[in-house]
Design an enzyme around this catalytic site. Structure first.
Site, mmCIF file in Angstrom:
data_model
loop_
_atom_site.group_PDB
_atom_site.id
_atom_site.type_symbol
_atom_site.label_atom_id
_atom_site.label_comp_id
_atom_site.label_asym_id
_atom_site.label_seq_id
_atom_site.Cartn_x
_atom_site.Cartn_y
_atom_site.Cartn_z
ATOM 1 N N ARG A 118 10.403 -0.480 30.103
ATOM 2 C CA ARG A 118 10.718 -1.569 29.173
ATOM 3 C C ARG A 118 9.643 -2.671 29.196
ATOM 4 N NH1 ARG A 118 16.284 -1.124 28.103
ATOM 5 N NH2 ARG A 118 15.856 -2.106 26.085
ATOM 6 N N ARG A 163 29.108 -3.136 29.695
ATOM 7 C CA ARG A 163 28.056 -3.932 29.051
ATOM 8 C C ARG A 163 28.119 -3.778 27.537
ATOM 9 N NH1 ARG A 163 22.246 -3.585 31.842
ATOM 10 N NH2 ARG A 163 21.964 -5.071 30.141
ATOM 11 N N CYS A 180 14.570 -1.316 33.578
ATOM 12 C CA CYS A 180 16.012 -1.056 33.654
ATOM 13 C C CYS A 180 16.139 0.443 33.866
ATOM 14 C CB CYS A 180 16.694 -1.534 32.373
ATOM 15 S SG CYS A 180 16.410 -0.436 31.010
ATOM 16 N N ASP A 206 20.471 5.582 21.311
ATOM 17 C CA ASP A 206 21.666 5.123 22.036
ATOM 18 C C ASP A 206 22.814 6.118 21.964
ATOM 19 O OD1 ASP A 206 21.250 1.574 21.204
ATOM 20 O OD2 ASP A 206 20.258 2.892 22.653
ATOM 21 N N LYS A 212 27.160 -5.014 19.694
ATOM 22 C CA LYS A 212 26.450 -5.702 20.791
ATOM 23 C C LYS A 212 25.035 -6.066 20.370
ATOM 24 C CE LYS A 212 24.561 -3.236 24.196
ATOM 25 N NZ LYS A 212 23.120 -3.524 24.409
ATOM 26 N N ASN A 213 24.347 -5.115 19.755
ATOM 27 C CA ASN A 213 22.924 -5.334 19.481
ATOM 28 C C ASN A 213 22.661 -6.192 18.253
ATOM 29 O OD1 ASN A 213 22.447 -3.946 21.768
ATOM 30 N ND2 ASN A 213 21.808 -2.046 20.769
HETATM 31 C C1 EPZ Z 1 16.818 -2.191 21.357
HETATM 32 O O1 EPZ Z 1 16.065 -2.233 22.545
HETATM 33 C C2 EPZ Z 1 18.273 -2.029 21.773
HETATM 34 N N1 EPZ Z 1 18.699 -3.172 22.571
HETATM 35 C C3 EPZ Z 1 18.443 -0.747 22.588
HETATM 36 O O2 EPZ Z 1 19.832 -0.594 22.871
HETATM 37 C C4 EPZ Z 1 17.994 0.426 21.713
HETATM 38 O O3 EPZ Z 1 18.078 1.607 22.473
HETATM 39 C C5 EPZ Z 1 16.557 0.209 21.238
HETATM 40 O O4 EPZ Z 1 16.447 -1.057 20.549
HETATM 41 C C6 EPZ Z 1 16.102 1.292 20.290
HETATM 42 O O5 EPZ Z 1 16.943 1.340 19.204
HETATM 43 C C7 EPZ Z 1 19.073 -4.312 21.939
HETATM 44 O O6 EPZ Z 1 19.008 -4.414 20.728
HETATM 45 C C8 EPZ Z 1 19.559 -5.426 22.811
HETATM 46 P P1 EPZ Z 1 12.575 -0.976 21.162
HETATM 47 P P2 EPZ Z 1 14.462 -2.576 22.472
HETATM 48 O O7 EPZ Z 1 11.599 -2.013 21.551
HETATM 49 O O8 EPZ Z 1 14.209 -3.518 21.361
HETATM 50 C C9 EPZ Z 1 8.591 0.173 23.756
HETATM 51 C C10 EPZ Z 1 21.699 -0.113 24.212
HETATM 52 O O9 EPZ Z 1 22.046 0.887 24.877
HETATM 53 N N2 EPZ Z 1 8.181 -1.236 23.866
HETATM 54 O O10 EPZ Z 1 13.000 -0.854 19.745
HETATM 55 O O11 EPZ Z 1 13.999 -2.915 23.826
HETATM 56 C C11 EPZ Z 1 9.449 0.594 24.950
HETATM 57 O O12 EPZ Z 1 8.658 0.982 26.030
HETATM 58 C C12 EPZ Z 1 20.272 -0.591 24.252
HETATM 59 O O13 EPZ Z 1 22.456 -0.778 23.466
HETATM 60 C C13 EPZ Z 1 6.902 -1.499 24.312
HETATM 61 O O14 EPZ Z 1 6.136 -0.592 24.622
HETATM 62 O O15 EPZ Z 1 13.857 -1.160 22.085
HETATM 63 C C14 EPZ Z 1 10.245 1.762 24.403
HETATM 64 O O16 EPZ Z 1 9.479 2.935 24.428
HETATM 65 C C15 EPZ Z 1 19.393 0.286 25.143
HETATM 66 N N3 EPZ Z 1 6.493 -2.797 24.443
HETATM 67 C C16 EPZ Z 1 10.465 1.336 22.998
HETATM 68 O O17 EPZ Z 1 9.474 0.363 22.641
HETATM 69 C C17 EPZ Z 1 7.314 -3.848 24.106
HETATM 70 O O18 EPZ Z 1 6.880 -5.014 24.218
HETATM 71 C C18 EPZ Z 1 11.825 0.657 22.917
HETATM 72 O O19 EPZ Z 1 12.071 0.440 21.579
HETATM 73 C C19 EPZ Z 1 8.621 -3.556 23.641
HETATM 74 C C20 EPZ Z 1 9.033 -2.237 23.517
#
Ligand code: EPZ
Length: 417
Positions: free
Chosen positions: A121, A397, A116, A305, A22-23
């Site tokens: 997020r 999802r 979410c 995850d 998915k990702n």
């Molecule tokens: C990606 O989300 C994945 N989603 C998530 O998978 C996964 O859990 C995550 O990476 C961590 O591996 C997709 O790829 C679609 P991050 P992402 O930004 O990119 C902070 C699933 O279950 N942050 O790497 O959103 C945020 O608050 C999903 O498949 C900011 O502060 O995660 C959090 O603490 C869930 N400001 C952390 O980064 C920003 O502008 C999240 O890490 C962006 C992020």
């Protein structure tokens, strides 16, 4: 709204050919808007999030056709530069379209994606990075207005190795003027897949998978045919489902090298794993041992995850396991539901202390987010009696037809309206 009804106690054994990731497919579908001709994406999983992404593409004027696990996107008719508020709220990862739309249309309008179930997020790092690339951004009335007469290459140092921020920069800079370097980039395998896809379209990206990614802007990107990598989180979820029930599992079309942190934890729990070329064979030869302490970390660390499915597994291990969730601030919502099934788990801030119990009991439980819902399925497969899981739209999802795969491995599972 439908539900999954599971009667636990049967060893989950058999062979599973793991779905596409998915990702990986979400940012790759976003990347298709940059192509000047048709893209064919193979091994694309049938998921709610992919369906929503298809709607975003169609809303932009692209033509999307699906034939089984192959999705064909023709972006030549692209005429829009905005994403509806509904879609942004339903699927916050639509934010990865921002860089691609700005690159293709020199402007973009999207609503704030909102949080979410697993956390606030924020998107501050997305906007900060795009501004460094020369994108002018105005945030007002809950909308984000972007204009970029040109994207200028820049050296961007990420405060946190965010996956989607790294992807947004790649998508914005790939057709920009000059060279962009991302320092402290996310290193997830899904980033590597996106880099491979963009290079297959004619991009010049190097270093994906490492902490420094270089993007030399090019003028044109053409369509291509691409096969999505296997989903490492879904693969590990099925390993947990088999291990918690004492089954024997053979996973096909997986990439064990993407899963080393997860496989290490399974081995530490006493689970036997044989890793071959594109496959993993797992068997359980004795009682599960506890995981002393495991912290979720950016790749190549232990993935956030898989935290909840592995917590379900640890709830039946001997001894006490501690999970520390360092990535998201609200990713323990599955705990209350596991406790309803007899698990002994105490949450202290970012840590969950899991004391292994002898057995779990079937119960009525609610999935509140994707991976927490998968954890409830894992627990239900081992629980005594019947478990009814509502909120399956969250599970759908990220897990393609979960009951089909589990039924093929002797699970007693049914989806009911
Ligand atoms: C990606 O989300 C994945 N989603 C998530 O998978 C996964 O859990 C995550 O990476 C961590 O591996 C997709 O790829 C679609 P991050 P992402 O930004 O990119 C902070 C699933 O279950 N942050 O790497 O959103 C945020 O608050 C999903 O498949 C900011 O502060 O995660 C959090 O603490 C869930 N400001 C952390 O980064 C920003 O502008 C999240 O890490 C962006 C992020």
């Amino acid at each position: 709204m439908n539900r999954l009804v599971i009667e636990g106690g049967t060893p989950i054994s058999g062979e599973i050919c793991v779905q596409g990731a998915k990702n990986a497919v979400l940012p790759i579908l976003a990347a298709t808007v940059l192509a000047e001709s048709e893209c064919v994406i193979k091994n694309c999983p049938r998921l709610r999030d992919v369906d929503k992404t298809d709607l975003v593409l169609e809303g932009l004027g692209c033509c999307v056709r699906r034939d089984g696990n192959t999705v064909t996107v023709n972006p030549t008719g692209l005429c829009g530069c905005s994403i509806s508020e509904d879609l942004m709220r339903e699927m916050r990862s639509s934010i990865i379209f921002l860089g691609a739309i700005v690159s293709r249309c020199s402007k973009a309008v999207v609503s704030m994606p909102g949080g979410c179930p697993i956390g606030q997020r924020p998107i501050d790092l997305h906007l900060k990075a795009l501004r460094e690339l020369g994108v002018e951004i105005v945030e007002e009335h809950g909308y984000i207005y972007c204009t970029a007469p040109e994207i200028r290459g820049a050296d961007i140092h990420l405060d946190f190795p965010s996956v989607e921020v790294t992807e947004n920069i790649m998508l914005a800079a790939v057709r920009g003027n000059g060279t962009t370097t991302i320092i402290n980039a996310a290193r997830e395998p899904e980033i590597v897949d996106l880099g491979k896809f963009l290079n297959a379209m004619g991009a010049r990206i190097s270093g994906a998978g490492g902490s420094v990614i270089r993007i030399d802007g090019v003028e044109h990107l053409h369509g291509t045919e691409f096969t999505i990598m296997p989903d490492r989180i879904v693969a590990a979820t099925y390993l947990a489902a088999s291990a918690i029930t004492g089954g024997e599992m053979c996973l096909k079309s997986v990439r064990p090298r993407d899963m080393s942190a997860m496989l290490k934890v399974l081995r530490d729990m006493g689970i036997e794993l044989k890793v071959g070329n594109g496959e993993i064979i797992q068997r359980v030869s004795g009682p599960l041992r506890n995981i002393h302490i495991v912290r979720t970390m950016p790749y190549p660390g232990f993935p956030t995850d898989i935290q909840s499915p592995f917590m379900a597994l640890a709830s039946l291990a001997r001894g006490t396991s501690v999970f520390v969730e360092t990535i998201f601030e609200n990713r323990f919502q599955h705990v209350d539901e596991l406790v309803r099934m007899g698990a002994d788990i105490k949450v202290e801030g970012r840590s969950a202390v899991v004391r292994g119990v002898e057995r779990l009991q079937g119960a009525n439980v609610v999935a509140r987010e994707l991976r927490g819902g998968a954890a409830l399925v894992v627990a239900a497969l081992a629980a005594e009696g019947i478990t009814v899981i509502t909120g399956t739209e969250y599970i759908d999802r990220g897990y393609e037809n979960i009951e089909k795969y589990l039924l093929a491995c002797n699970a007693k599972i049914a989806r009911e309206p």
